[in-house]
Write an enzyme that holds these catalytic residues in place. Sequence first.
Site, PDB file in Angstrom:
ATOM      1  N   ASP A  73       0.970  -1.315   0.016  1.00 58.75           N
ATOM      2  CA  ASP A  73      -0.207  -0.127   0.056  1.00 58.75           C
ATOM      3  C   ASP A  73       0.845   1.277  -0.218  1.00 58.75           C
ATOM      4  O   ASP A  73       1.452   1.666   1.053  1.00 58.75           O
ATOM      5  CB  ASP A  73      -0.838   0.024   1.173  1.00 58.75           C
ATOM      6  CG  ASP A  73      -2.013   0.941   0.984  1.00 58.75           C
ATOM      7  OD1 ASP A  73      -1.976   2.143   0.570  1.00 58.75           O
ATOM      8  OD2 ASP A  73      -3.269   0.660   1.335  1.00 58.75           O
ATOM      9  N   SER A 123      -7.337   3.902  -1.998  1.00 60.50           N
ATOM     10  CA  SER A 123      -6.987   2.519  -1.920  1.00 60.50           C
ATOM     11  C   SER A 123      -8.395   1.895  -2.177  1.00 60.50           C
ATOM     12  O   SER A 123      -8.183   0.542  -2.588  1.00 60.50           O
ATOM     13  CB  SER A 123      -6.496   2.127  -0.596  1.00 60.50           C
ATOM     14  OG  SER A 123      -5.058   2.724  -0.268  1.00 60.50           O
ATOM     15  N   THR A 186      -8.106  -1.513   1.518  1.00 57.09           N
ATOM     16  CA  THR A 186      -7.453  -2.494   0.496  1.00 57.09           C
ATOM     17  C   THR A 186      -7.926  -3.995   0.984  1.00 57.09           C
ATOM     18  O   THR A 186      -8.431  -4.668   0.238  1.00 57.09           O
ATOM     19  CB  THR A 186      -6.006  -2.384   0.744  1.00 57.09           C
ATOM     20  OG1 THR A 186      -5.648  -0.963   0.134  1.00 57.09           O
ATOM     21  CG2 THR A 186      -5.303  -3.302  -0.345  1.00 57.09           C
ATOM     22  N   PHE A 297      -4.602  -8.990  15.375  1.00 55.84           N
ATOM     23  CA  PHE A 297      -3.563  -8.810  16.390  1.00 55.84           C
ATOM     24  C   PHE A 297      -3.488  -7.495  16.911  1.00 55.84           C
ATOM     25  O   PHE A 297      -2.348  -7.234  17.695  1.00 55.84           O
ATOM     26  CB  PHE A 297      -2.275  -9.325  15.561  1.00 55.84           C
ATOM     27  CG  PHE A 297      -2.400 -10.624  15.076  1.00 55.84           C
ATOM     28  CD1 PHE A 297      -2.448 -11.478  15.907  1.00 55.84           C
ATOM     29  CD2 PHE A 297      -2.323 -10.807  13.687  1.00 55.84           C
ATOM     30  CE1 PHE A 297      -2.252 -13.172  15.444  1.00 55.84           C
ATOM     31  CE2 PHE A 297      -2.434 -12.246  13.328  1.00 55.84           C
ATOM     32  CZ  PHE A 297      -2.491 -13.262  14.148  1.00 55.84           C
ATOM     33  N   GLU A 342      -1.347  -7.869   2.027  1.00 56.52           N
ATOM     34  CA  GLU A 342      -1.144  -6.330   1.883  1.00 56.52           C
ATOM     35  C   GLU A 342      -0.414  -5.828   2.982  1.00 56.52           C
ATOM     36  O   GLU A 342      -0.497  -6.268   4.036  1.00 56.52           O
ATOM     37  CB  GLU A 342      -2.591  -5.564   1.977  1.00 56.52           C
ATOM     38  CG  GLU A 342      -2.280  -4.042   1.936  1.00 56.52           C
ATOM     39  CD  GLU A 342      -3.230  -3.105   2.946  1.00 56.52           C
ATOM     40  OE1 GLU A 342      -3.229  -1.759   2.622  1.00 56.52           O
ATOM     41  OE2 GLU A 342      -3.907  -3.483   3.678  1.00 56.52           O
TER      42      GLU A 342
END
Length: 531
Positions: A73, A123, A186, A297, A342
Amino acid sequence: MNKKLLVLSMSAILGLAACSDDGDKGDQGENGQDWTAVNQWYVDGQSRVTQAQELTVNNEAGAAKNIILFVGDGMGISTVTAARILEGQLKGQTGEENSLSFETLPYVGLAKTYNVDGQTPDSAGTMTAMVTGVKTDVGVIAQAEGVTRGNCASTEGQDLVTSLELAAMAGLSTGVVSTARITHATPAATYAHAPERNWENDADLPDEAVANGCSDIAAQLLDFDYGSGINVVMGGGRRSFIPTTITDPEGKSGRREDNRDLTTEWLSKYTNAAYVADRDAFLALDPATTDHALGLFNSSHMEYEFDRTTAGVTGEPSLAEMTAKSIDILQKNDKGFVLIVEAGRIDHAHHAGNAARALHDTIALSEAVRVAMEKTSTKDTLLMVTADHSHVFTIAGYPTRGNPILGLVKGNGSDGQPAVTNATDANGLPYTTVGYANGRGYANLETGGDERYGYAEAPGRFDLNYVDTQSPGFHQEALVPLSSETHAGEDVGIFASGPGAHLIQGTVEQNHLFHVMNHAGSLVSKAEASQ
């Protein structure tokens, strides 16, 4: 050019002794040494040509069993170049001669990134183009340009089918991985459909969207009912999956107001399912017994790679680790898989004007690609690496070979040797090799990254004589003052290998990538055949 002039010119280039009296020793110097065998530039160039001549690619439709699409990205060409140099310098090299893993892939092209309504894109529109084969508007997720951004009622009949959905329909395994929030534009474009990229959870939905039946992006991930569903989802964005009444392991509350806990719904929806929220649980995850893995996470975006590895941040796997685990889970399917990965935080570091973190995250992407290259075969796996858009990030000045890419410019002196002092501008001030055309501008912070948003914009030039510009807390100077550095509009690179990779050549529209994936994997025909 006759042979004598050729020998003279090459002798000058190579620094060999003068030619013999008769000037006719062919490709040899006075000592009989063959310059074509000893000059490394020449040897490397010839080797590259030989490798290209030997390259064979399966051009048949459907030849790819597996498809992996990596998206850096914000990873424009200047970012790739600077990251290449930084990685080489971290290895003790001068840097320029280094190659990132994906730069060794044999097929390379350029993609035009503009959105239907934007010369410089965002994006949502760019990723929609890559995974659906159709260009659309700024801010729109996997829907055609007929929608009005932010208006749910306008979306009827505008949903586009994504490559991930087609793969699932065809019985392939599917996965999406990101270091950003998994509900961010994205990754969201691979599985969700929305006229507004910011509808990440139900609390983000306006009354009009609720009244007209639009669903938030996180909920759509759980509603993904094509084939056997999504097999692997890993990234950040935990907050959009848990209700406000739940506090996560970071001590942060969820954002959902509908009281749904989508993490528990994931476990109940799928068999052989797992949900992990930290690196220890991730490492313990057994691919052999896991068919559906959800890993969230971070409450928001995952940490920058630099902070994950050097600043004492624990609890998060690397992009390479997530890629490796995903492939291990997905490749159990004999029909194959589609995986989209990504590196989302390259973009965020650039927005903050922090080149160091952007480049470290680019290097992390290179490591993830290297893992994918090692775990798959070019005989049956189409692997593509690209970017959704670039940034206004520049490499300038005339630094000498091997000058620190994040450092102040030191050029070459009149004797051709590296200068001792820094190069200076018209005002006598030193300047960095890399910088930004716009953004918040200069800052020299203790940590850097997103910390920059807590300080005022500082555009223009500053005295950097006693500033460590290679510090991760250094934010490069910017010309135009803005609250955040912006995307740029130039083309981005596409690097490819495997079946169908031959279709990556020249300058193409960004939506071309979907059609390459479809040709290589026969996704549409396989999906139709399975219905």
